[in-house]
Scaffold this active site. Structure first.
Site, mmCIF file in Angstrom:
data_model
loop_
_atom_site.group_PDB
_atom_site.id
_atom_site.type_symbol
_atom_site.label_atom_id
_atom_site.label_comp_id
_atom_site.label_asym_id
_atom_site.label_seq_id
_atom_site.Cartn_x
_atom_site.Cartn_y
_atom_site.Cartn_z
ATOM 1 N N SER A 98 0.820 -1.209 0.000
ATOM 2 C CA SER A 98 0.000 0.000 0.000
ATOM 3 C C SER A 98 0.861 1.270 0.000
ATOM 4 O O SER A 98 0.342 2.373 -0.123
ATOM 5 C CB SER A 98 -0.936 -0.007 1.203
ATOM 6 O OG SER A 98 -0.230 -0.356 2.360
ATOM 7 N N CYS A 99 2.154 1.115 0.133
ATOM 8 C CA CYS A 99 3.056 2.264 0.005
ATOM 9 C C CYS A 99 3.062 2.755 -1.446
ATOM 10 O O CYS A 99 2.702 2.021 -2.360
ATOM 11 C CB CYS A 99 4.479 1.889 0.394
ATOM 12 S SG CYS A 99 4.707 1.569 2.147
ATOM 13 N N VAL A 100 3.482 4.011 -1.626
ATOM 14 C CA VAL A 100 3.547 4.580 -2.971
ATOM 15 C C VAL A 100 4.977 5.051 -3.254
ATOM 16 O O VAL A 100 5.576 5.756 -2.440
ATOM 17 C CB VAL A 100 2.570 5.771 -3.128
ATOM 18 C CG1 VAL A 100 2.658 6.368 -4.533
ATOM 19 C CG2 VAL A 100 1.137 5.333 -2.852
#
Lengths: 170, 208
Positions: free
Chosen positions: A28-30
């Site tokens: 879910s990190c960008v």
């Protein structure tokens, strides 16, 4: 000399040396890749959460979208990038698990699927970029699979690979 | 690990107590697995340790290695999360034990995924029950979420879901053998900071 530099969770790194900046196994990190194509200067941030909520986090500016992006732009400018010529590519923000009734402390929710933190990360990144008028020229976000990003700070190419969908370049 | 523990540091005694609690939990999980597959389950002495969250992917071969992950939230007297990580091959072997008619199908079928999800749920519940009995605390697991993907991606989701306040986690590494088939699994307990204090207090080794 060109090197492969690992940009871990909540880190950000810049290069004016044609280095490859990589983040492995994004959920879910960008990953936010910002570069000045003519000056061949680029930087990568591995953003973990949408906003710092007014807290001052000078030690880990890369952790939050609203602090990571201004910090990254600032550091790029310091090594010679021109703020008005910057372009951006973003990757990540997946929803790895769907758990009904999951709590998410950060989001302050007691129900709903883990508050779609990935999507909120992507939104926060876009807002921060919009504020600084940096155009997004490439994007692969959302879905429910993990990704690895390799950003060529010289060309601006972003190679995205995943277990389920192979490899391609943004 | 000073900053990770909110300025607190764990003593050797506290780490030993957490290890012991982890061992009892893993033993209980092995019994549950044995009942599920109706086969004798051997259990190596579980290793319990506190490690940096960013190093968890290294347990299963690095952030890009394909793993099966079953993830549950924990509520009750304590809050946190629990994650069962299985290396791809171990996951496939375990799934085949559960769904024997699919032995010849190499890829993960929906049924196999579902079987693994259920296994993760039962193992986690057995682990939490043992921990609950040991500490006199109530741990309530949520329904499980399941993913087969890069270890790093699964971990990064858990990290974000935790609110990113902790960066050390309690890992119990267990090596199961089911009727001669080796299955390497990692049960990872992510206690919230408050929760860790409560558990340590119950174990008789509170923070000063």
């Amino acid at each position: 000399m060109t090197e492969m530099l690992n940009v871990g969770v909540a880190e950000l790194k810049v290069s004016d040396n044609s280095d490859i900046l990589a983040s492995f196994g994004l959920g879910s990190c960008v990953a936010v890749a910002i570069y000045d194509p003519k000056k061949k200067i680029g930087g990568l941030a591995h953003v973990m959460l949408p906003e710092s909520r007014g807290k001052d986090h000078p030690k880990v500016p890369g952790k939050f979208a609203d602090t990571a992006i201004p910090n990254l732009v600032d550091r790029l400018a310091r090594i010679g990038a021109r703020p008005k010529c910057l372009k951006c590519k973003i990757v990540g923000g997946a929803q790895m698990f769907e758990i009904p009734g999951s709590r998410n402390k950060y989001a302050g929710l007691t129900c709903g699927p883990a508050s779609h933190i990935g999507a909120r990360n992507v939104d926060a990144v876009k807002m921060a970029l919009e504020k600084l008028k940096i155009p997004i020229v490439g994007e692969e976000t959302g879905g429910n699979h993990g990704r690895t990003v390799k950003f060529d700070s010289c060309t601006g190419d972003v190679e995205v690979s995943s277990i389920h969908f192979g490899k391609h370049t943004l | 690990m000073t900053d990770a523990m909110g300025g607190k540091q764990l003593s050797e005694l506290q780490i030993d107590a957490l290890r012991e609690a982890g061992n009892i939990g893993a033993g209980n999980a092995a019994i549950a697995l044995s009942q599920m597959v109706n086969k004798k389950v051997g259990l190596s002495t579980p290793k319990a340790s506190l490690i940096r969250l960013t190093n968890v992917p290294e347990l299963v071969g690095g952030p890009e290695s394909p793993v099966a992950g079953v993830y549950l939230n924990v509520s009750g007297d304590c809050s946190g999360s629990i994650l069962l990580l299985l290396e791809e091959e171990s996951a496939a072997r375990l799934a085949s034990l559960m769904v024997p008619s699919d032995l010849d199908v190499p890829e993960m079928t929906v049924v196999k995924r579902s079987a693994l999800q259920e296994t993760g749920s039962i193992l986690s519940a057995a682990y939490l029950n043992a921990l609950g009995q040991f500490t006199g605390l109530l741990f309530k697991p949520s329904v499980p979420g399941f993913a087969m993907d890069m270890a790093g991606a699964i971990l990064d989701y858990v990290l974000v879901d935790l609110g990113a306040s902790e960066d050390h986690v309690l890992v119990v590494e267990t090596d199961f053998t089911v009727s001669g088939v080796k299955i390497l699994g990692h049960l990872v307990l992510f206690p919230d900071m408050g929760t860790l204090s409560i558990i340590l207090e119950r174990l008789g080794v509170p923070f000063d």
